[in-house]
Enzyme design. Sequence first.
Site, mmCIF file in Angstrom:
data_model
loop_
_atom_site.group_PDB
_atom_site.id
_atom_site.type_symbol
_atom_site.label_atom_id
_atom_site.label_comp_id
_atom_site.label_asym_id
_atom_site.label_seq_id
_atom_site.Cartn_x
_atom_site.Cartn_y
_atom_site.Cartn_z
ATOM 1 N N GLU A 1 -9.429 13.268 50.112
ATOM 2 C CA GLU A 1 -9.758 11.847 50.129
ATOM 3 C C GLU A 1 -10.647 11.523 48.928
ATOM 4 O OE1 GLU A 1 -11.667 10.336 53.679
ATOM 5 O OE2 GLU A 1 -11.526 8.286 52.954
ATOM 6 N N GLU B 1 -12.760 14.591 57.428
ATOM 7 C CA GLU B 1 -12.083 14.591 58.723
ATOM 8 C C GLU B 1 -10.627 15.063 58.690
ATOM 9 O OE1 GLU B 1 -13.030 11.758 56.995
ATOM 10 O OE2 GLU B 1 -11.536 10.179 57.187
ATOM 11 N N ASN B 2 -10.233 15.934 57.769
ATOM 12 C CA ASN B 2 -8.850 16.410 57.702
ATOM 13 C C ASN B 2 -8.313 16.745 59.089
ATOM 14 O OD1 ASN B 2 -9.407 16.687 54.809
ATOM 15 N ND2 ASN B 2 -10.601 18.448 55.480
ATOM 16 N N GLU C 1 -16.998 12.887 62.150
ATOM 17 C CA GLU C 1 -15.706 13.437 61.696
ATOM 18 C C GLU C 1 -14.762 13.608 62.882
ATOM 19 O OE1 GLU C 1 -15.530 13.153 58.640
ATOM 20 O OE2 GLU C 1 -17.672 13.178 58.206
ATOM 21 N N HIS D 1 -13.176 10.368 63.848
ATOM 22 C CA HIS D 1 -12.111 9.944 62.924
ATOM 23 C C HIS D 1 -10.727 10.366 63.414
ATOM 24 C CE1 HIS D 1 -13.740 7.912 59.468
ATOM 25 N NE2 HIS D 1 -14.484 8.909 59.045
ATOM 26 N N GLU E 1 -14.090 3.630 58.239
ATOM 27 C CA GLU E 1 -15.475 4.094 58.064
ATOM 28 C C GLU E 1 -16.487 3.238 58.827
ATOM 29 O OE1 GLU E 1 -15.929 6.898 57.282
ATOM 30 O OE2 GLU E 1 -14.248 7.497 56.027
HETATM 31 N N1 B3K Z 1 -13.937 10.281 54.836
HETATM 32 C C1 B3K Z 1 -14.869 11.144 54.172
HETATM 33 C C2 B3K Z 1 -15.370 10.602 52.880
HETATM 34 C C3 B3K Z 1 -14.527 10.940 51.739
HETATM 35 C C4 B3K Z 1 -15.202 10.563 50.446
HETATM 36 C C5 B3K Z 1 -14.297 10.753 49.298
HETATM 37 N N2 B3K Z 1 -14.924 10.472 48.020
HETATM 38 C C6 B3K Z 1 -16.032 11.475 55.034
HETATM 39 C C7 B3K Z 1 -16.315 10.530 56.111
HETATM 40 O O1 B3K Z 1 -16.623 9.375 55.911
HETATM 41 O O2 B3K Z 1 -16.184 10.907 57.232
HETATM 42 ZN ZN ZN Z 2 -16.103 8.682 57.797
#
Ligand code: B3K
Ligand code: ZN
Length: 885
Positions: A127, A270-271, A304, A307, A326
């Site tokens: 991301e 959060e993959n 995470e 998410h 977010e």
């Molecule tokens: N979604 C990621 C953030 C990614 C940032 C990329 N530059 C972490 C989070 O907000 O959970």
């Molecule tokens: Zn996030």
Amino acid sequence: MRTEQPKMIYLKDYQAPDYLIEETHLTFELFEDHSLVHAQLVMRRNPERGAGLPPLVLDGQQLELLSVNLADQALGADDYQLTDSHLTVQPKSASFTLDTTVKIHPETNTALEGLYKSGSMFCTQCEAEGFRKITYYLDRPDVMSTFTTTVIAEQHRYPILLSNGNPIASGPGEDGRHWATWEDPFKKPAYLFALVAGDLWCVEDTFTTMTDRVVALRIYVEPENIDKCQHAMTSLKKSMRWDEETYGREYDLDIFMIVAVNDFNMGAMENKGLNIFNSSAVLARAETATDAAHQRVEAIVAHEYFHNWSGNRVTCRDWFQLSLKEGFTVFRDSGFSADMNSATVKRIQDVAYLRTHQFAEDAGPMAHAVRPDSFIEISNFYTLTVYEKGSEVVGMIHTLLGAEGFRKGSDLYFERHDGQAVTCDDFIKAMEDANGADLTQFKRWYSQAGTPRLAVSESYDAVAKTYSLTFRQSCPETPDKAEKLPFVIPVELGLLDAKGSSMALRLAGEATAGATSRVISVTEAEQTFTFVDIPEQPLPSLLRGFSAPVKLSFPYNRDQLMFLMQHDSDGFNRWDAGQQLSVQVLQELIAQHQQGQALHMDQRLITALRSVLSDESLDQAMVAEMLSLPGEAYLTEISEVADVDAIHAAREFARKQLADNLHEALWLRYQANRELSKQTPYVAAAEHFARRALQNIALSYLMLSGKPEVLAATLEQFDTSDNMTERLTALAVLVNSPFEAEKAQALAVFAENFKDNPLVMDQWFSVQAGSTLPGGLARVKALMEHPAFNIKNPNKVRALMGAFAGQNLINFHAADGSGYRFLADLVIELNGFNPQIASRQLAPLTRWRKYDSARQALMRAELERIRSSGELSSDVFEVVSKSLA
Ligand code: B3K
Ligand code: ZN
């Protein structure tokens, strides 16, 4: 690094993709000096985009293309177009497969985006647009595909091979290599892809979901950290249960994994099924992590995990919608932390942070709406506005619809959009449809930047027994827009009588009085609300719980603020009254300093805090929060022109006055709490956090007296406490004290004890970088030579330079500009190998308009020096050019 002038991208130009990817099959061959990525993409024309077969334009950066096959035909160099950002091929039918093989270099990837190495392990961060550094792809969140991933690597160096989803097969290979295949059945955008290969140990547990499915939980770390995972595991299980109970959300795969890595640009990612975390957001145990670190781990693990629904199952259509996942997920994790700890204290901390940092962003050159209209580099938009203000916006919807209505809305949102990539409008629509509500005007919170001001005035009619509050809202100009339309501002309020009791609230026209605390919606530029049956002149308590992210002003005098501090039934507003009182007192001291007068502090602040300190019925964490004066950064934010020296002098003077006048009360509470700390083994739970918070703030005040018994107590706490919270506070207190020999000794002992623990050494760097004693820059420069410092590691840069420029304002803003020069040099250096970190570190310089003209000129000059320093990454280019515009 770019080769052309970075371009602005606009939300209004959004178009659905021409092609879709149904299935993604990846094979990684990992080697020490390169890696190979084979990708097979099962694709089809997007029916939404009409007939015809336009060229297929794939994203790809820093890839060496070795082969490309379209529909099983090998393509020659004349059959495709290749630039340094795209591969273009011409499909011949509506459904086809595309096979590519590329060579990449994770071993030299210092930007920590895409596939890279952290220490000896391979890991990924995709991301927002990192997947295009792994293979040619439609790297955009509205292209969702299933993934199967095979990882092949040397068995001995990389015994653990992980990717998203469930493990389906593994086995030995040739030449001491082995392989594992993972399958993720849930369609996802490429930004949620993850791969890890390393020599890792794991802590295992299970979670039984609400429908009795057993999910395997694993936290993978490097072997030396295996004893620091329990807190994260406990936090994960609490999060999973909380999301079932609070949002009805159940986990979906058979396994959930977290991997801790040392080199990571942010907190965590959060993959799907394979969260990758900065080790600072996973590892925690009493001896090495503070209470704040424990709470941060709990919050990030939750964030995470949450998410998985708000972000993964339902994702963003495009990156302008980032706050969709977010803002909502921050709102969810705040609710979780509030439930796990003290809700009022959590709210106080969130609001103090928002007011200090997000309000500053909203008033600066990078100000943008929660859903921005344009950007150059999306990495620059992972901001306090998108996250924290975005969460406040969701919170206002919660306030307006009530808890039940909000839950109906979130249920509908998840059900309606499961498996889709959607927009903030879709979120609002679900909230509206589930509640029969109209949020049309409310949506301006998503499109208008800037912090609204809300000026409130009152009038009481003793004869008619009516009390009116008039609200006037306005929103300052921001770089994107001059004119702003009125927002919907939910204001929770109550009215206090002379005894401090809450009055029954009945608005003119209403049949009966309702609750003593209620929410009114201010929707017009100017609006008056009249309460009837008000027998005496009341004192209003406004914006309870900080019900909207605005700057509210009401002409309270100091006695009224003291009254609210004691009597308001809303805990948040009791704290806020204390903050407003402190701000008034500090601003008076600032003015005295500026006029060259001797400083005289209003004794009412001492009286007020004395009664807080002696009130044993108050939550100790609240007492600690109330004793904390507004920070220098906040005082800067609320100044028209920030006078760095006067702010520092005034605040230090006030601290010393409080310390002198409250010495005995502070000493009593310190000793009582320290005694309890000695008797109680460390527990990471709210009441223990509270006790240590009060103990530690008391110690930091007490040390201002310089008394030998305080020094002795500090050394005793430093030497004998069993936990990092007490030990680090003692160290910080010494570092900020005049006791040079003890300070040097403590720093040396600490570094020797913890030299092998990078996270603890980060704390050691930060404590020194934050010391406001003269000579700050020289100390920071010396620390950069310390063997534990490494400029390639983002945690180290944040701990040392980030703490210096962000928290040590008096040293960073040295009048000779040396702090600015230092930061600009750093940004120029970081730009060469890690653009995201470079751009983040730049933030303090973007606030140049806040300062006096001499400092403005110095800061501008450094921004200009960065601009002309050579080839800038799009990240740094955007921030510098907007700051100078
Ligand atoms: N979604 C990621 C953030 C990614 C940032 C990329 N530059 C972490 C989070 O907000 O959970
Ligand atoms: Zn996030």
